[in-house]
Design a protein around this motif. Structure first.
Motif, short mmCIF file in Angstrom:
data_model
loop_
_atom_site.label_atom_id
_atom_site.label_comp_id
_atom_site.label_asym_id
_atom_site.label_seq_id
_atom_site.Cartn_x
_atom_site.Cartn_y
_atom_site.Cartn_z
N MET A 1 0.84 -1.18 0.00
CA MET A 1 0.00 0.00 0.00
C MET A 1 0.89 1.24 0.00
N LYS A 2 0.50 2.23 -0.79
CA LYS A 2 1.27 3.47 -0.88
C LYS A 2 1.09 4.29 0.39
N PRO A 3 2.14 5.05 0.76
CA PRO A 3 1.99 5.92 1.93
C PRO A 3 0.89 6.96 1.68
N ASP A 4 0.18 7.30 2.71
CA ASP A 4 -0.89 8.29 2.61
C ASP A 4 -0.27 9.68 2.49
N PRO A 5 -0.50 10.39 1.39
CA PRO A 5 0.12 11.71 1.20
C PRO A 5 -0.34 12.74 2.22
N ARG A 6 -1.43 12.44 2.92
CA ARG A 6 -1.89 13.39 3.93
C ARG A 6 -0.91 13.53 5.08
N ALA A 7 -0.08 12.50 5.32
CA ALA A 7 0.89 12.59 6.41
C ALA A 7 1.89 13.72 6.15
N ARG A 8 2.37 13.80 4.93
CA ARG A 8 3.31 14.88 4.62
C ARG A 8 2.60 16.24 4.66
N GLN A 9 1.38 16.30 4.16
CA GLN A 9 0.62 17.55 4.22
C GLN A 9 0.44 17.98 5.67
N GLU B 1 3.83 19.26 7.09
CA GLU B 1 4.14 20.61 6.61
C GLU B 1 3.26 21.65 7.30
N ALA B 2 1.98 21.34 7.48
CA ALA B 2 1.07 22.28 8.13
C ALA B 2 1.45 22.51 9.58
N VAL B 3 1.77 21.45 10.30
CA VAL B 3 2.18 21.58 11.70
C VAL B 3 3.47 22.39 11.79
N HIS B 4 4.39 22.14 10.89
CA HIS B 4 5.65 22.88 10.90
C HIS B 4 5.39 24.37 10.65
N GLU B 5 4.50 24.67 9.73
CA GLU B 5 4.20 26.08 9.43
C GLU B 5 3.54 26.76 10.63
N TRP C 1 9.91 24.81 5.60
CA TRP C 1 9.90 23.36 5.32
C TRP C 1 10.97 22.95 4.31
N PRO C 2 11.08 23.63 3.15
CA PRO C 2 12.09 23.18 2.17
C PRO C 2 13.52 23.32 2.68
N ASP C 3 13.74 24.17 3.69
CA ASP C 3 15.08 24.38 4.22
C ASP C 3 15.45 23.40 5.34
N LEU C 4 14.49 22.60 5.78
CA LEU C 4 14.80 21.57 6.78
C LEU C 4 15.64 20.49 6.12
N SER C 5 16.46 19.84 6.92
CA SER C 5 17.22 18.71 6.37
C SER C 5 16.25 17.58 6.05
N LYS D 1 11.58 12.93 10.07
CA LYS D 1 11.15 12.77 11.46
C LYS D 1 9.76 13.37 11.67
N VAL D 2 9.56 14.57 11.16
CA VAL D 2 8.28 15.24 11.33
C VAL D 2 7.18 14.48 10.59
N THR D 3 7.49 13.98 9.41
CA THR D 3 6.51 13.23 8.63
C THR D 3 6.17 11.90 9.32
N ALA D 4 7.15 11.25 9.92
CA ALA D 4 6.88 10.00 10.64
C ALA D 4 5.95 10.26 11.82
N GLU D 5 6.16 11.34 12.54
CA GLU D 5 5.27 11.67 13.65
C GLU D 5 3.87 12.00 13.12
#
Length: 74
Positions: free
Chosen positions: A1-9, A12-16, A28-32, A38-42
């Motif tokens: 099963m493909k990863p759910d793209p909502r996790a990255r969304q 990014e929203a939480v980071h913003e 976000w683009p400047d993060l390593s 790490k943020v996406t896994a959480e």
């Protein structure tokens, strides 16, 4: 099963939101890649919890057809 793209969304929203409070955080683009991973896994865990509690709809295809509530901001 493909990863759910909502996790990255979600990540990014939480980071913003965090950047609005702590202006020294990089965009976000400047993060390593490691930090973004790490943020996406959480976010993946939070999304899973939201799905399992019925707060967010499940996405069997890995692509969400769910739309945010109009006029609602976190």
């Amino acid at each position: 099963m493909k990863p759910d793209p909502r996790a990255r969304q979600l990540a990014e929203a939480v980071h913003e939101i965090a950047r609005q409070k702590a202006t020294k955080l990089p965009a976000w683009p400047d993060l390593s890649l490691a930090d973004r991973d790490k943020v996406t896994a959480e976010a993946r865990l939070w999304l899973r919890a939201a799905i399992e509690t019925g707060i967010a709809p499940a996405s069997s295809t890995g692509v969400s057809s769910h739309r945010p509530v109009p006029g609602r901001k976190g």
